[in-house]
Design an enzyme around this catalytic site. Structure first.
Site, PDB file in Angstrom:
ATOM      1  N   GLY A   3      11.923 -57.546  82.506  1.00 25.60           N
ATOM      2  CA  GLY A   3      12.748 -58.359  81.541  1.00 25.60           C
ATOM      3  C   GLY A   3      12.408 -60.084  81.162  1.00 25.60           C
ATOM      4  O   GLY A   3      12.017 -60.531  81.973  1.00 25.60           O
TER       5      GLY A   3
ATOM      6  N   SER B 251       8.828 -62.069  76.298  1.00 25.08           N
ATOM      7  CA  SER B 251       7.477 -61.751  76.770  1.00 25.08           C
ATOM      8  C   SER B 251       6.209 -62.149  75.681  1.00 25.08           C
ATOM      9  O   SER B 251       5.115 -61.914  75.810  1.00 25.08           O
ATOM     10  CB  SER B 251       7.207 -60.065  76.268  1.00 25.08           C
TER      11      SER B 251
ATOM     12  N   ASN C 125      -0.984 -63.092  82.274  1.00 20.75           N
ATOM     13  CA  ASN C 125      -2.395 -63.761  82.120  1.00 20.75           C
ATOM     14  C   ASN C 125      -2.162 -65.123  81.681  1.00 20.75           C
ATOM     15  O   ASN C 125      -3.025 -66.054  81.767  1.00 20.75           O
ATOM     16  CB  ASN C 125      -3.242 -63.005  81.379  1.00 20.75           C
TER      17      ASN C 125
ATOM     18  N   TYR D 129       5.924 -69.803  77.557  1.00 16.16           N
ATOM     19  CA  TYR D 129       6.081 -68.504  78.146  1.00 16.16           C
ATOM     20  C   TYR D 129       5.360 -68.443  79.360  1.00 16.16           C
ATOM     21  O   TYR D 129       5.619 -67.970  80.383  1.00 16.16           O
ATOM     22  CB  TYR D 129       5.609 -67.605  77.150  1.00 16.16           C
TER      23      TYR D 129
HETATM   24  C1  15L Z   1       1.405 -61.292  77.373  1.00 17.94           C
HETATM   25  O1  15L Z   1       2.018 -61.734  78.387  1.00 17.94           O
HETATM   26  C2  15L Z   1       2.429 -60.701  76.083  1.00 17.94           C
HETATM   27  O2  15L Z   1       3.447 -60.067  76.852  1.00 17.94           O
HETATM   28  C3  15L Z   1       1.802 -59.430  75.439  1.00 17.94           C
HETATM   29  O3  15L Z   1       2.555 -59.286  74.209  1.00 17.94           O
HETATM   30  C4  15L Z   1       0.451 -59.967  74.903  1.00 17.94           C
HETATM   31  O4  15L Z   1       0.289 -60.828  74.104  1.00 17.94           O
HETATM   32  C5  15L Z   1      -0.405 -60.225  76.220  1.00 17.94           C
HETATM   33  O5  15L Z   1       0.162 -61.157  77.021  1.00 17.94           O
HETATM   34  C6  15L Z   1      -1.945 -60.761  75.816  1.00 17.94           C
HETATM   35  O6  15L Z   1      -2.217 -62.034  76.328  1.00 17.94           O
HETATM   36  O7  15L Z   1      -2.474 -60.162  75.058  1.00 17.94           O
END
Ligand code: 15L
Length: 272
Positions: free
Chosen positions: A79, A82, A119, A143
């Site tokens: 949750g 993102s 990541n 984020y």
């Molecule tokens: C993330 O953390 C995102 O939630 C996802 O939407 C992608 O953008 C991903 O990373 C990414 O790095 O490709």
């Protein structure tokens, strides 16, 4: 001997973020691993199927989150916000929200959480570097900072209260790799499931950080420090390489989105 527990391993498993992209992938797949799957999101969810409970809750609502974790014996926490964006929504859902989740886990003595980190906690490492989970965090935006907070918070709740967490620094989990960066970061849905199940089922998780990637030929991350999870990726981005490279032939090697592992996230903002 398999490290997995006998199935169903859990009486009641909670999946947060169940209405999101990866939540919808894991919802049907986690049902085999528990007697009851409680699914939650702030957004509208599909009706409860057999063996499911549906609870709508906002992560920033401490009382709602406390009720959400009652009677739960493990959590898969997807949750929150993102993607990279302005700070305020990330503060509410990801920072206050993850604090509410761990406080509720402490109160209800929930022993294990699988935390969807990202990541982007280390997005400001360069694409010509290979790092592991012990490398200092270098978040690439608000984020990524919120996920770094969640990882540190979960470390504290393990050291102080013994709540185990596996932090999944998920790369790019989509049906297939969409661009050249994802040749390194791609995590297939089947490998996502394998990773989540390994994190839930490993006998001793302690506090572990693992990168969520398939068995890709190009790789920026070394998961040897998380070998105890028993996660083995079976898919690879390699069969998609020719199509991806023909679709996106030229890259500007001075573009920060090409230089850094976080890709386009490193260039987002400011938001004023
Ligand atoms: C993330 O953390 C995102 O939630 C996802 O939407 C992608 O953008 C991903 O990373 C990414 O790095 O490709």
């Amino acid at each position: 001997m398999s490290a997995a527990r006998a199935f169903p391993a859990f009486e009641r498993l909670l999946l947060t973020g169940a209405a999101g992209g990866l939540g919808r992938v894991l919802r049907p797949r986690l049902k085999a691993h528990c007697r009851v799957l409680r699914v939650s999101d702030i957004a509208e969810l599909d009706e409860a199927d057999s063996g499911e409970e549906v609870v709508r809750a906002a992560l920033e609502d401490a009382a709602a989150v406390r009720a959400l974790l009652e009677g739960v014996d493990a959590v898969v926490h997807l949750g929150g916000v993102s993607v990279e964006g302005p700070f305020e929504p990330i503060l509410s859902a990801n920072i206050v929200g993850v604090y509410n989740l761990y406080e509720a886990a402490r109160i209800h003595r929930v022993p294990r959480i699988v935390f969807a980190s990202s990541n982007h906690v280390t997005g400001f490492y360069r694409q010509d570097e290979v790092i592991d989970a012990r490398a200092p965090m270098r978040p690439d935006g608000y984020y990524g900072i919120s996920k770094a907070f969640g990882e540190n918070l979960s470390r504290f709740y393990f050291d102080r209260y013994g709540i185990e967490t596996v932090c999944l620094r998920i790369g790019s989990s989509f049906p297939e790799p969409k661009d050249r960066r994802m040749l390194a970061t791609w995590l297939s849905y089947d490998d996502l499931e394998r990773l989540a199940v390994a994190a839930l089922g490993t006998p001793v998780a302690g506090h572990t950080v693992v990168y969520g990637m398939s068995d890709n030929t190009t790789t920026w991350w070394d998961n040897r420090a998380a070998a105890h999870l028993g996660f083995r990726a079976r898919d690879s981005s390699e069969p998609y390489r020719a199509v991806v490279e023909s679709r996106q032939p030229a890259l500007d090697r001075h573009d920060p989105a090409v230089v850094y592992q976080g890709g386009a996230f490193v260039t987002r903002g400011p938001y004023d």
